[in-house]
Write an enzyme that holds these catalytic residues in place. Structure first.
Site, PDB file in Angstrom:
ATOM      1  N   GLN A 101     -48.724 -31.945  11.534  1.00 19.01           N
ATOM      2  CA  GLN A 101     -47.507 -31.443  12.175  1.00 19.01           C
ATOM      3  C   GLN A 101     -46.645 -30.721  11.140  1.00 19.01           C
ATOM      4  O   GLN A 101     -45.602 -30.175  11.471  1.00 19.01           O
ATOM      5  CB  GLN A 101     -46.697 -32.610  12.752  1.00 19.01           C
ATOM      6  N   ASP A 104     -45.420 -26.984   6.035  1.00 13.08           N
ATOM      7  CA  ASP A 104     -45.205 -26.614   4.634  1.00 13.08           C
ATOM      8  C   ASP A 104     -46.438 -26.064   3.918  1.00 13.08           C
ATOM      9  O   ASP A 104     -46.342 -25.563   2.787  1.00 13.08           O
ATOM     10  CB  ASP A 104     -44.642 -27.816   3.855  1.00 13.08           C
ATOM     11  N   HIS A 119     -48.052 -27.345  14.396  1.00 13.90           N
ATOM     12  CA  HIS A 119     -46.691 -26.811  14.520  1.00 13.90           C
ATOM     13  C   HIS A 119     -46.496 -25.505  13.757  1.00 13.90           C
ATOM     14  O   HIS A 119     -45.364 -25.095  13.500  1.00 13.90           O
ATOM     15  CB  HIS A 119     -45.663 -27.863  14.060  1.00 13.90           C
ATOM     16  N   CYS A 127     -43.137 -11.337  14.753  1.00 14.83           N
ATOM     17  CA  CYS A 127     -42.106 -10.760  15.617  1.00 14.83           C
ATOM     18  C   CYS A 127     -41.887 -11.668  16.825  1.00 14.83           C
ATOM     19  O   CYS A 127     -42.845 -12.154  17.436  1.00 14.83           O
ATOM     20  CB  CYS A 127     -42.552  -9.374  16.072  1.00 14.83           C
ATOM     21  N   CYS A 130     -43.172  -9.003  20.006  1.00 16.72           N
ATOM     22  CA  CYS A 130     -44.563  -8.571  20.197  1.00 16.72           C
ATOM     23  C   CYS A 130     -45.571  -9.444  19.469  1.00 16.72           C
ATOM     24  O   CYS A 130     -46.769  -9.283  19.649  1.00 16.72           O
ATOM     25  CB  CYS A 130     -44.736  -7.102  19.778  1.00 16.72           C
ATOM     26  N   SER A 189     -43.530 -40.264  12.425  1.00 17.81           N
ATOM     27  CA  SER A 189     -42.778 -41.237  13.230  1.00 17.81           C
ATOM     28  C   SER A 189     -43.431 -41.412  14.602  1.00 17.81           C
ATOM     29  O   SER A 189     -43.115 -42.335  15.326  1.00 17.81           O
ATOM     30  CB  SER A 189     -41.330 -40.778  13.391  1.00 17.81           C
TER      31      SER A 189
HETATM   32  P1  OAD Z   1     -40.357 -37.611  10.949  1.00 15.81           P
HETATM   33  O1  OAD Z   1     -39.270 -37.178  10.016  1.00 15.81           O
HETATM   34  O2  OAD Z   1     -40.040 -37.886  12.366  1.00 15.81           O
HETATM   35  O3  OAD Z   1     -41.041 -38.945  10.400  1.00 15.81           O
HETATM   36  C1  OAD Z   1     -41.455 -39.075   9.067  1.00 15.81           C
HETATM   37  C2  OAD Z   1     -42.187 -40.390   8.961  1.00 15.81           C
HETATM   38  O4  OAD Z   1     -42.680 -40.502   7.637  1.00 15.81           O
HETATM   39  C3  OAD Z   1     -41.316 -41.625   9.225  1.00 15.81           C
HETATM   40  O5  OAD Z   1     -41.984 -42.486  10.112  1.00 15.81           O
HETATM   41  C4  OAD Z   1     -41.184 -42.271   7.837  1.00 15.81           C
HETATM   42  O6  OAD Z   1     -41.149 -43.702   7.905  1.00 15.81           O
HETATM   43  C5  OAD Z   1     -42.454 -41.805   7.166  1.00 15.81           C
HETATM   44  N1  OAD Z   1     -42.392 -41.689   5.707  1.00 15.81           N
HETATM   45  C6  OAD Z   1     -41.361 -41.268   4.925  1.00 15.81           C
HETATM   46  N2  OAD Z   1     -41.716 -41.236   3.643  1.00 15.81           N
HETATM   47  C7  OAD Z   1     -43.019 -41.642   3.583  1.00 15.81           C
HETATM   48  C8  OAD Z   1     -43.979 -41.796   2.530  1.00 15.81           C
HETATM   49  N3  OAD Z   1     -43.673 -41.516   1.265  1.00 15.81           N
HETATM   50  N4  OAD Z   1     -45.214 -42.241   2.855  1.00 15.81           N
HETATM   51  C9  OAD Z   1     -45.541 -42.520   4.142  1.00 15.81           C
HETATM   52  N5  OAD Z   1     -44.689 -42.373   5.180  1.00 15.81           N
HETATM   53  C10 OAD Z   1     -43.453 -41.936   4.904  1.00 15.81           C
HETATM   54  O7  OAD Z   1     -41.490 -36.519  10.813  1.00 15.81           O
HETATM   55  P2  OAD Z   1     -42.712 -36.188  11.764  1.00 15.81           P
HETATM   56  O8  OAD Z   1     -43.257 -37.423  12.397  1.00 15.81           O
HETATM   57  O9  OAD Z   1     -43.622 -35.326  10.996  1.00 15.81           O
HETATM   58  O10 OAD Z   1     -41.703 -30.806  15.011  1.00 15.81           O
HETATM   59  O11 OAD Z   1     -42.007 -35.332  12.869  1.00 15.81           O
HETATM   60  C11 OAD Z   1     -42.826 -34.765  13.830  1.00 15.81           C
HETATM   61  C12 OAD Z   1     -42.233 -33.513  14.314  1.00 15.81           C
HETATM   62  O12 OAD Z   1     -40.919 -33.771  14.749  1.00 15.81           O
HETATM   63  C13 OAD Z   1     -42.039 -32.421  13.274  1.00 15.81           C
HETATM   64  O13 OAD Z   1     -43.211 -31.701  13.020  1.00 15.81           O
HETATM   65  C14 OAD Z   1     -41.037 -31.560  13.979  1.00 15.81           C
HETATM   66  C15 OAD Z   1     -40.156 -32.592  14.644  1.00 15.81           C
HETATM   67  O14 OAD Z   1     -39.825 -32.309  15.922  1.00 15.81           O
HETATM   68  C16 OAD Z   1     -41.295 -29.548  15.240  1.00 15.81           C
HETATM   69  O15 OAD Z   1     -40.535 -28.952  14.514  1.00 15.81           O
HETATM   70  C17 OAD Z   1     -41.938 -28.945  16.448  1.00 15.81           C
END
Ligand code: OAD
Length: 248
Positions: A101, A104, A119, A127, A130, A189
């Site tokens: 997801q 980066d 994502h 753009c 288009c 998460s």
């Molecule tokens: P979140 O910021 O929701 O969650 C990050 C998770 O990583 C949390 O559960 C933390 O406990 C865990 N965490 C933090 N540091 C860690 C480490 N060093 N080792 C292991 N775990 C660690 O990020 P995502 O789940 O990626 O989507 O969020 C999903 C999506 O939500 C993103 O891609 C974004 C957002 O909506 C879009 O932009 C479409």
């Protein structure tokens, strides 16, 4: 960390593994997770209020500047031991799919090959009208740069709230989740669909589901194995425990 011998055995025998990663995997590279507080000028905004087509329509420059700021943050950042451990895992397993997801691009820099970026990628720009991709643009500008072809506003090639995930990537990710023997959910998460549904799809098909996260998540009660701690520490230990002891 001690891994249960049953778990090590599963992984040693597995030839089909799918991994879903989230922002937590990049945390040890120095990037903030999505739900962490923002800093500086951006602290007053919730990411959810900047990552949407409505936000872009309302104030394109604000959204452009936020992504320019995030691109700048990514520039100086390197993959961490967790990213590299996943590239090692890929070398050991014949069918390995990495679904991320994260926008980066750090998995690719670390050397992972079979990656599905659900994502999108923040380092790519297209753009908004288009869809044409642009190789060069200026981040530090008075107004949002425009497409050379149709004059539409440029935007990052990421999926915003309310937008569909790229169809081919999603289908491939669902297929990997449904056919794998072991499914990992790492540093996410697990609250954002459709990515979160992948773990459930894997579980429903009888695969062993594993979570690696700094803390428990809504998925934790449903997994077969949960390891809580930093992915940059747990993943290298896991690779060592499974493949460095002559088990495979
Ligand atoms: P979140 O910021 O929701 O969650 C990050 C998770 O990583 C949390 O559960 C933390 O406990 C865990 N965490 C933090 N540091 C860690 C480490 N060093 N080792 C292991 N775990 C660690 O990020 P995502 O789940 O990626 O989507 O969020 C999903 C999506 O939500 C993103 O891609 C974004 C957002 O909506 C879009 O932009 C479409």
């Amino acid at each position: 960390m001690e891994f249960p011998s049953e778990f090590i055995r599963f992984l040693t025998k597995a030839s089909r593994v799918a991994v879903l990663t989230g922002a937590g995997v990049s945390q040890e590279s120095g990037l903030r997770t999505f739900r962490d507080a923002q800093s500086g000028l951006w602290a007053q905004y919730r990411p959810e209020d900047l990552a949407s087509p409505e936000a872009f329509a309302r104030d394109p420059k604000l959204v452009w500047d936020w992504y320019a700021w995030r691109r700048e943050a990514i520039k100086g950042v390197r993959p961490n031991a967790g990213h590299y451990a996943l590239t090692e895992m890929e070398k050991k397993i014949s069918e390995f799919t990495l679904v991320t997801q994260n926008v980066d691009g750090l998995h690719r820099i670390a050397g992972s090959a079979n990656i599905l970026e659900l994502h999108g990628n923040i380092l790519k720009v297209r753009c908004s009208e288009c869809g044409t991709f642009t190789e060069t643009w200026d981040d530090d500008v008075e107004s949002v740069p425009r497409c050379e072809k149709c004059n539409g506003l440029l935007r990052p090639d990421v999926v915003w709230f309310g937008e569909s995930l790229p169809r081919a990537e999603l289908e491939a990710a669902v297929n990997a989740a449904r056919t794998c023997q072991v499914f990992f959910s790492i540093g996410t998460s697990g609250v954002v669909q459709s990515a979160a549904a992948l773990a459930h799809a894997a579980r429903n098909k009888g695969s062993v589901v594993v979570e690696i996260n700094a803390e428990p998540t809504p998925l934790t009660p449903k997994v077969d194995f949960a390891f809580h701690g930093k992915s940059g520490e747990i993943l290298p230990e896991l690779v060592k425990a499974v493949w460095a002891n002559g088990l495979s």
